[in-house]
Design a protein around this motif. Structure first.
Motif, short mmCIF file in Angstrom:
data_model
loop_
_atom_site.label_atom_id
_atom_site.label_comp_id
_atom_site.label_asym_id
_atom_site.label_seq_id
_atom_site.Cartn_x
_atom_site.Cartn_y
_atom_site.Cartn_z
N GLY A 30 0.79 -1.23 0.00
CA GLY A 30 0.00 0.00 0.00
C GLY A 30 0.82 1.27 0.00
N LYS A 31 2.06 1.19 -0.47
CA LYS A 31 2.92 2.39 -0.55
C LYS A 31 2.24 3.52 -1.32
CE LYS A 31 6.60 1.12 -2.87
NZ LYS A 31 6.36 -0.17 -3.39
N GLY A 32 1.70 3.17 -2.49
CA GLY A 32 1.11 4.19 -3.36
C GLY A 32 -0.06 4.88 -2.67
N ALA A 48 6.96 9.17 -6.46
CA ALA A 48 6.80 7.71 -6.57
C ALA A 48 7.64 7.22 -7.76
CB ALA A 48 5.33 7.36 -6.75
N THR A 49 8.73 6.53 -7.47
CA THR A 49 9.66 6.16 -8.54
C THR A 49 9.03 5.21 -9.56
OG1 THR A 49 10.58 4.49 -7.07
CG2 THR A 49 11.78 6.57 -7.25
N GLY A 50 8.23 4.25 -9.08
CA GLY A 50 7.58 3.31 -10.00
C GLY A 50 6.67 4.05 -10.97
N LEU A 53 8.72 5.99 -13.50
CA LEU A 53 9.30 5.09 -14.51
C LEU A 53 8.23 4.59 -15.48
CD1 LEU A 53 11.67 3.12 -12.10
CD2 LEU A 53 12.41 4.66 -13.94
N ARG A 54 7.06 4.21 -14.95
CA ARG A 54 5.99 3.72 -15.84
C ARG A 54 5.54 4.83 -16.79
NH1 ARG A 54 4.80 0.65 -11.33
NH2 ARG A 54 3.49 2.22 -10.37
N ASP A 55 5.57 6.07 -16.30
CA ASP A 55 5.19 7.18 -17.15
C ASP A 55 6.19 7.34 -18.32
OD1 ASP A 55 3.62 9.58 -17.71
OD2 ASP A 55 5.44 10.67 -17.15
N GLY A 74 10.28 -7.37 -13.33
CA GLY A 74 10.29 -7.21 -11.88
C GLY A 74 11.67 -6.99 -11.31
N GLU A 75 12.63 -6.66 -12.18
CA GLU A 75 14.01 -6.40 -11.70
C GLU A 75 14.15 -4.92 -11.37
OE1 GLU A 75 16.10 -8.77 -11.19
OE2 GLU A 75 14.91 -10.33 -12.15
N LEU A 76 15.15 -4.59 -10.55
CA LEU A 76 15.40 -3.18 -10.26
C LEU A 76 16.05 -2.52 -11.47
CD1 LEU A 76 16.77 -3.20 -6.59
CD2 LEU A 76 14.41 -2.99 -7.43
N ASP A 103 8.33 7.38 -2.37
CA ASP A 103 7.62 6.10 -2.46
C ASP A 103 8.36 5.25 -3.50
OD1 ASP A 103 5.93 4.22 -3.71
OD2 ASP A 103 4.18 5.50 -3.68
N GLY A 104 9.03 4.21 -3.03
CA GLY A 104 9.72 3.32 -3.97
C GLY A 104 11.23 3.45 -3.96
N VAL A 105 11.74 4.34 -3.17
CA VAL A 105 13.18 4.50 -3.07
C VAL A 105 13.50 4.89 -1.63
CG1 VAL A 105 13.21 7.00 -3.68
CG2 VAL A 105 15.19 5.56 -4.25
N PRO A 106 14.55 4.38 -1.01
CA PRO A 106 15.55 3.49 -1.57
C PRO A 106 15.10 2.03 -1.57
CG PRO A 106 16.08 3.97 0.72
CD PRO A 106 14.85 4.76 0.39
N ARG A 107 15.71 1.27 -2.48
CA ARG A 107 15.36 -0.14 -2.59
C ARG A 107 16.54 -1.06 -2.31
NH1 ARG A 107 10.46 0.50 -5.70
NH2 ARG A 107 9.40 -1.47 -5.96
N ASN A 108 17.70 -0.49 -2.10
CA ASN A 108 18.86 -1.30 -1.68
C ASN A 108 19.80 -0.38 -0.90
OD1 ASN A 108 20.40 0.21 -3.52
ND2 ASN A 108 20.03 -1.26 -5.17
N GLU A 110 22.85 0.67 -1.47
CA GLU A 110 23.54 1.71 -2.26
C GLU A 110 22.62 2.92 -2.43
OE1 GLU A 110 23.44 -1.57 -3.21
OE2 GLU A 110 25.46 -1.85 -2.39
N GLN A 111 21.36 2.65 -2.77
CA GLN A 111 20.41 3.75 -2.93
C GLN A 111 20.18 4.47 -1.60
OE1 GLN A 111 16.72 2.60 -4.86
NE2 GLN A 111 17.76 1.70 -6.62
N ALA A 112 20.15 3.72 -0.51
CA ALA A 112 19.93 4.35 0.81
C ALA A 112 21.07 5.33 1.12
CB ALA A 112 19.82 3.29 1.89
N ARG A 162 8.99 -12.70 -8.09
CA ARG A 162 10.34 -12.15 -8.25
C ARG A 162 10.48 -10.83 -7.49
NH1 ARG A 162 15.32 -12.48 -7.80
NH2 ARG A 162 16.52 -10.93 -8.92
N ARG A 163 9.47 -9.95 -7.60
CA ARG A 163 9.53 -8.65 -6.91
C ARG A 163 9.57 -8.84 -5.40
NH1 ARG A 163 4.36 -6.78 -9.44
NH2 ARG A 163 4.32 -5.06 -7.96
N LEU A 164 8.79 -9.82 -4.91
CA LEU A 164 8.80 -10.08 -3.47
C LEU A 164 10.15 -10.64 -3.01
CD1 LEU A 164 5.38 -11.67 -2.49
CD2 LEU A 164 6.52 -9.73 -1.42
#
Ligand code: ADP
Length: 236
Positions: A30-32, A48-50, A53-55, A74-76, A103-108, A110-112, A162-164
């Motif tokens: 429920g991030k979004g 919201a990074t996702g 990107l989708r845009d 489903g990869e970063l 929303d959606g960052v950081p995801r690892n 390095e990003q943090a 895969r995303r999970l």
């Protein structure tokens, strides 16, 4: 943005400045929804990074063509692409008052680290890292239900798994880093969205006037995940 009180130049902002929140949550938590709620409630930008990107993919930009395959599988997407995008959005957020909900960052990790550096450079590091917790079984159920309605290219069962898996492998480990920094707030996201939202807004409202007064080193992580049970809520 909120009204500032006091005499020009020596005013005391009794409501606190615009809050800066980042969210860490598995897909389907429920991030979004909660990100949009926080942004609307506090009048701050929702980054919201996702979505961004989708845009790009939908508009077939150069960036969109470069990331489409990652999204579909489903990869970063590569860190530098996301971080450039986020930096631009943070610069815009600074001009708009300085608050944000990421929303959606950081995801690892390095990003943090990179995000913390960007925050330091711009004078706008996060006040709160909001961790939405839910178990995999519930997440898969929600994502498959959404797939039937929304037709997102990454909402097939194989890609959801895969995303999970990626979340558990590279994203979940960064939660403890925010705990050590004292800015972590954990929320139980297994409940209905309205209930989760009310709890998040209440916690942020309590913290907002304090964020500039209490240094990170003096803060403690806040775990609200047992709150429902403590108040007699039945678990399902
Ligand atoms: P979810 O959390 O449900 O997977 P998002 O909309 O946050 O949905 O992300 C969708 C996809 O966008 C991710 O699977 C990934 O491919 C890409 N993405 C979003 N944010 C990032 C990020 N910070 N780093 C790398 N890839 C990202």
């Amino acid at each position: 943005m909120f009204p500032r009180y006091g005499v020009e130049g020596q005013g005391v902002d009794v409501r606190g400045r615009d809050v800066r929140v980042l969210m860490i949550a598995p897909p389907g938590a429920g991030k979004g929804t909660q990100g949009a709620l926080i942004a609307a409630h506090f009048g701050i930008p929702h980054i919201a990074t996702g979505e961004l990107l989708r845009d790009h993919v939908a508009r077939r930009t150069e960036l969109g063509r470069a990331v489409q395959r990652h999204l579909d599988q489903g990869e970063l997407v590569p860190d530098h692409i996301v971080l450039d995008m986020v930096r631009d959005a943070m610069v815009a957020a600074k001009a708009a008052g300085g608050g944000y909900v990421l929303d959606g960052v950081p995801r690892n990790m390095e990003q943090a680290r990179a995000l913390y550096q960007i925050g330091l450079e711009l004078g706008m590091t996060a006040d709160v890292a909001l961790h939405l917790k839910a178990d995999d079984h519930e997440l898969i159920r929600r994502l498959l239900a959404r797939a039937a309605l929304e037709h997102r290219s990454d909402d097939t069962e194989e890609v959801i798994r895969r995303r999970l898996a990626l979340y558990h492998e590279v994203t979940a480990p960064i939660v403890s880093w925010y705990g050590e920094r004292g800015i972590l707030v954990s929320v139980d996201a297994m409940r209905p969205a309205e209930q989760v939202g009310r709890e998040i807004l209440a916690a942020l409202e309590v913290m907002r006037p304090l964020v500039d007064l209490v240094p990170e080193s003096a803060r403690r992580a806040v775990d609200l995940t047992g709150l429902g049970a403590a108040f007699g809520e039945r678990s399902t």
